[in-house]
Enzyme design. Sequence first.
Site: not given
Ligand code: XGP
Ligand code: MG
Length: 219
Positions: A8-10, A16, A45-47, A49, A76, A114-115, A117-118, A145, A169-170
């Site tokens: 996972d990333l964030d 982040t 978290k994890g889900v 956008r 956002k 990671s979920a 897109l960034n 997820k 994962e976190d």
């Molecule tokens: P992206 C993000 C979600 O905006 C954020 O709410 C989640 O916590 C995060 O993904 C989980 O990694 O997606 O907006 O960067 O595409």
């Molecule tokens: Mg995470």
Amino acid sequence: MFKGVLFDLDGVIADTSTLHFDAWKKLVNNYFSAKLPDSLEEKTKGVSRGDSLKVILNYLDVSVSDTMFQRLLVEKNQTYLASLENLSIKDRLPGITEFITELKQHEIKLALASASLNGPAILDKLELRDAFEAIADPSKVPYGKPAPDIFIAAAKALELNPRDCVGIEDSSAGITAINHSGAYSVAVGTHPELKAANMLLASTAELNLDTIRQAYPHN
Ligand code: XGP
Ligand code: MG
């Protein structure tokens, strides 16, 4: 021994997660003059956008038009991207550099699951893009997820069976996803819902090959 690690990333590689939630809070304050409780952070978290926004609108008990929904997503993300302006190698979470180096030394393959897109842009900022053999594209999997799709796609991109991989994962949504993919789940963090993981570590600083190798069941 496992052959791949699905990251996972964030909140795992980069610090982040709080930036995401700060951006959601700002959005809700601007548009709905409301405050989000910290307890909602785990649910976003994890889900993806879109799924995060659904969680938030559900909490606020408001419904919006499709056009407004899309506008909220764009705004956002603009706020979030602005907060990433100074993101750099210093924002890798503790222990991540050493853990990735160790994995590379043992020729274990790395994939991003990671979920976000960034993800690719963030890996670039952290100077980690070259360390990853694959980046699973969250826009190309049917379900986000807690469904296992992104972890299955990440293992497939490494040409591995998920059983031969460890997922890190976190978030509780992410741990559910790893568990259903067949990979061995390692959670980092202290949230009670992370107890569903095969292995629970208090923070990324505790990630190391030997600890996971000893516990990994398919040696
Ligand atoms: P992206 C993000 C979600 O905006 C954020 O709410 C989640 O916590 C995060 O993904 C989980 O990694 O997606 O907006 O960067 O595409
Ligand atoms: Mg995470």
